[in-house]
Scaffold this motif. Structure first.
Motif, PDB file in Angstrom:
ATOM      1  N   ALA A   1       0.924  -1.143   0.000  1.00 12.40           N
ATOM      2  CA  ALA A   1       0.000   0.000   0.000  1.00 12.40           C
ATOM      3  C   ALA A   1       0.957   1.184   0.000  1.00 12.40           C
ATOM      4  O   ALA A   1       1.453   1.610   1.057  1.00 12.40           O
TER       5      ALA A   1
ATOM      6  N   TYR B   1      -0.671  -0.571  -4.538  1.00  9.52           N
ATOM      7  CA  TYR B   1      -1.999  -0.094  -4.127  1.00  9.52           C
ATOM      8  C   TYR B   1      -1.824   1.371  -3.731  1.00  9.52           C
ATOM      9  O   TYR B   1      -1.091   1.675  -2.775  1.00  9.52           O
TER      10      TYR B   1
ATOM     11  N   SER C   1      -4.849   3.835   3.033  1.00  7.76           N
ATOM     12  CA  SER C   1      -4.589   4.355   4.385  1.00  7.76           C
ATOM     13  C   SER C   1      -3.123   4.715   4.549  1.00  7.76           C
ATOM     14  O   SER C   1      -2.788   5.799   5.037  1.00  7.76           O
TER      15      SER C   1
ATOM     16  N   ILE D   1     -12.232  -2.575   6.367  1.00  2.00           N
ATOM     17  CA  ILE D   1     -11.283  -2.207   7.435  1.00  2.00           C
ATOM     18  C   ILE D   1     -12.056  -1.569   8.585  1.00  2.00           C
ATOM     19  O   ILE D   1     -12.960  -0.751   8.361  1.00  2.00           O
TER      20      ILE D   1
ATOM     21  N   LEU E   1     -11.343   0.735  10.575  1.00  5.04           N
ATOM     22  CA  LEU E   1     -11.239   2.203  10.634  1.00  5.04           C
ATOM     23  C   LEU E   1     -12.416   2.882   9.920  1.00  5.04           C
ATOM     24  O   LEU E   1     -12.840   3.972  10.314  1.00  5.04           O
TER      25      LEU E   1
ATOM     26  N   LYS F   1     -10.352  -6.533  -0.140  1.00  7.02           N
ATOM     27  CA  LYS F   1      -9.141  -6.393   0.655  1.00  7.02           C
ATOM     28  C   LYS F   1      -9.615  -6.494   2.085  1.00  7.02           C
ATOM     29  O   LYS F   1     -10.373  -5.649   2.563  1.00  7.02           O
TER      30      LYS F   1
ATOM     31  N   THR G   1      -8.972  -6.330   5.706  1.00  9.28           N
ATOM     32  CA  THR G   1      -8.038  -5.845   6.728  1.00  9.28           C
ATOM     33  C   THR G   1      -8.685  -5.957   8.106  1.00  9.28           C
ATOM     34  O   THR G   1      -8.936  -4.968   8.782  1.00  9.28           O
TER      35      THR G   1
ATOM     36  N   GLY H   1      -5.097  -8.046   4.587  1.00 10.23           N
ATOM     37  CA  GLY H   1      -4.621  -6.688   4.851  1.00 10.23           C
ATOM     38  C   GLY H   1      -3.881  -6.470   6.159  1.00 10.23           C
ATOM     39  O   GLY H   1      -3.407  -5.370   6.417  1.00 10.23           O
ATOM     40  N   ALA H   2      -3.781  -7.491   7.009  1.00 13.77           N
ATOM     41  CA  ALA H   2      -3.046  -7.305   8.270  1.00 13.77           C
ATOM     42  C   ALA H   2      -1.653  -7.903   8.103  1.00 13.77           C
ATOM     43  O   ALA H   2      -1.499  -9.122   8.050  1.00 13.77           O
TER      44      ALA H   2
ATOM     45  N   GLY I   1      -0.427  -4.167   2.065  1.00  9.43           N
ATOM     46  CA  GLY I   1      -0.202  -3.560   3.370  1.00  9.43           C
ATOM     47  C   GLY I   1       0.939  -2.568   3.409  1.00  9.43           C
ATOM     48  O   GLY I   1       1.688  -2.389   2.442  1.00  9.43           O
TER      49      GLY I   1
ATOM     50  N   PHE J   1       3.714  -2.455   5.439  1.00  9.33           N
ATOM     51  CA  PHE J   1       5.113  -2.841   5.697  1.00  9.33           C
ATOM     52  C   PHE J   1       5.826  -3.403   4.472  1.00  9.33           C
ATOM     53  O   PHE J   1       7.035  -3.590   4.507  1.00  9.33           O
TER      54      PHE J   1
ATOM     55  N   ILE K   1       7.534  -4.931  12.788  1.00  4.67           N
ATOM     56  CA  ILE K   1       6.201  -4.303  12.768  1.00  4.67           C
ATOM     57  C   ILE K   1       5.842  -3.766  14.162  1.00  4.67           C
ATOM     58  O   ILE K   1       5.432  -2.614  14.315  1.00  4.67           O
TER      59      ILE K   1
ATOM     60  N   LEU L   1       4.972   0.013  15.143  1.00  9.21           N
ATOM     61  CA  LEU L   1       3.616   0.390  15.560  1.00  9.21           C
ATOM     62  C   LEU L   1       3.650   1.229  16.837  1.00  9.21           C
ATOM     63  O   LEU L   1       2.811   2.101  17.036  1.00  9.21           O
TER      64      LEU L   1
ATOM     65  N   PHE M   1       2.691   3.833  12.690  1.00  7.13           N
ATOM     66  CA  PHE M   1       3.398   3.258  11.553  1.00  7.13           C
ATOM     67  C   PHE M   1       3.635   4.222  10.401  1.00  7.13           C
ATOM     68  O   PHE M   1       4.629   4.113   9.695  1.00  7.13           O
TER      69      PHE M   1
HETATM   70  C1  NAY Z   1      -3.659   0.653   3.119  1.00 12.67           C
HETATM   71  O1  NAY Z   1      -4.648   0.919   2.457  1.00 12.67           O
HETATM   72  O2  NAY Z   1      -2.776   1.466   3.304  1.00 12.67           O
HETATM   73  C2  NAY Z   1      -3.507  -0.647   3.748  1.00 12.67           C
HETATM   74  O3  NAY Z   1      -3.715  -1.647   3.154  1.00 12.67           O
HETATM   75  C3  NAY Z   1      -3.014  -0.652   5.105  1.00 12.67           C
HETATM   76  C4  NAY Z   1      -3.401  -1.822   5.921  1.00 12.67           C
HETATM   77  C5  NAY Z   1      -2.808  -1.582   7.291  1.00 12.67           C
HETATM   78  N1  NAY Z   1      -3.842  -1.574   8.283  1.00 12.67           N
HETATM   79  C6  NAY Z   1      -4.211  -0.477   8.952  1.00 12.67           C
HETATM   80  C7  NAY Z   1      -5.208  -0.673  10.034  1.00 12.67           C
HETATM   81  O4  NAY Z   1      -3.791   0.597   8.675  1.00 12.67           O
HETATM   82  O5  NAY Z   1      -0.849  -2.716   6.638  1.00 12.67           O
HETATM   83  C8  NAY Z   1      -1.820  -2.647   7.649  1.00 12.67           C
HETATM   84  C9  NAY Z   1      -1.171  -2.313   8.977  1.00 12.67           C
HETATM   85  O6  NAY Z   1      -0.415  -1.136   8.886  1.00 12.67           O
HETATM   86  C10 NAY Z   1      -0.260  -3.424   9.455  1.00 12.67           C
HETATM   87  O7  NAY Z   1      -0.930  -4.638   9.458  1.00 12.67           O
HETATM   88  C11 NAY Z   1       0.288  -3.132  10.839  1.00 12.67           C
HETATM   89  O8  NAY Z   1      -0.710  -3.209  11.813  1.00 12.67           O
END
Ligand code: NAY
Length: 291
Positions: free
Chosen positions: A10, A42, A46, A137, A139, A161, A163, A186-187, A204, A206, A240, A244, A248
């Motif tokens: 991402a 992607y 987020s 997700i 969020l 996706k 998450t 997504g995690a 994701g 990372f 990670i 966190l 992140f």
């Molecule tokens: C995006 O759209 O940026 C993602 O796919 C991010 C998904 C991330 N989840 C959140 C809640 O932000 O990559 C994960 C997340 O950073 C990772 O699992 C660490 O918790």
């Protein structure tokens, strides 16, 4: 959409020290990740701080990245916004710019009903001829299995996706909606189990920073070597968890810089790494990276 699988960062959006979108950094980060072997990108999700950018800035970033990619990997553009009109405009732009798929969180903030969310996905999907990946997700307010099933009946909605930590649903989605319905886990801290539960790919944050262990995990799971995959996940998770602790978005950009890849800064209110904690944070990261 079936062609889009594997390890998909991402992508971070690059801003300079004054928070202006920085095309030069963005292009560099894009090519660097492709050279490291990632399987797709992607955009403006987020991690890409998409909600902190204007539609015009989002469009410019999409054009620059797609131009830099030059067809080397597929590109999914996150077009989510609270209003259908804005999202559909971003979707049409993404298609014209050459994106392979679009994706969106459900409209959020006003707690829209399922029927309103359904129309959102239907109207955006109808506005383009490229597939839509629903972005589930917490969020943005996670949606449940039955509603995912109903979204999957919309023409153009070809994947999700996922998450959320309830990974058993990924297996169920494949079984009940169909093996062709693409699932992206997504995690990042559960990439290995997500893939083992049938996800076709992982999207994701990372994978911007440490794609290598995840490329190994993807390969190991495909080969049925789950113990090797778990060991790589353990190593990745140490990094990670460390990141966190600091948030992140800010942490990943700082760590990318320490690895020689300048992705710039985050937009406010994410803030910056506190100078007082920087030295210790950097030292701990270096130690973890040695593993
Ligand atoms: C995006 O759209 O940026 C993602 O796919 C991010 C998904 C991330 N989840 C959140 C809640 O932000 O990559 C994960 C997340 O950073 C990772 O699992 C660490 O918790």
């Amino acid at each position: 959409l079936k062609e889009i699988k594997g390890v998909i960062p991402a992508l971070v959006s690059c801003f300079d020290e004054h928070e202006n979108y920085d095309e030069k950094r963005q292009r560099k980060v894009t090519s660097y990740l492709i050279d490291r072997g990632i399987h797709g990108l992607y955009l403006t999700g987020s991690t890409g701080e998409g909600f902190l950018m204007t539609p015009e800035e989002r469009k410019k970033l999409v054009e620059d990245v797609i131009d830099e990619v030059k067809g080397r990997v597929p590109v999914i553009v996150h077009v989510g916004a609270i209003g259908t009109r804005i999202s559909a405009d971003l979707a049409k732009h993404a298609e014209a710019a050459g994106a392979d798929a679009i994706s969106s969180v459900p409209p959020f903030y006003w707690k829209f009903s399922e029927s309103q969310m359904y129309s959102y996905y239907r109207d955006i999907s109808e506005s383009v001829n490229i597939p839509m990946v629903v972005y589930n997700i917490a969020l943005a307010g996670a949606v449940g299995f039955n509603f995912i099933k109903s979204l999957a009946s919309i023409k153009g909605v070809e994947g999700i996706k996922y998450t959320l930590t309830s990974q058993f649903e990924m297996m169920r989605i494949k079984e009940e909606i169909g093996q062709d319905f693409m699932v992206y886990s997504g995690a990042d801290e559960m990439a290995m189990t997500g893939l083992s539960f049938g996800a076709d790919g992982i999207i994701g944050s990372f994978y911007n920073l440490i794609p290598e262990p995840f490329l190994d995990i993807y390969k190991a799971v495909q080969e049925g070597n789950l113990f090797a995959a778990a060991e790589k996940q353990r190593i990745a998770n140490a990094i990670i968890m460390h990141t966190l602790d600091r948030g992140f978005q800010v942490g990943i950009k700082a760590e990318m810089q320490w690895m020689g890849l300048d992705a710039g800064y985050c937009r406010e209110p994410f803030g910056r790494l506190e100078p007082a904690m920087e030295a210790k944070y950097k030292e701990d990261f270096r130690e973890l990276k040695k593993q």
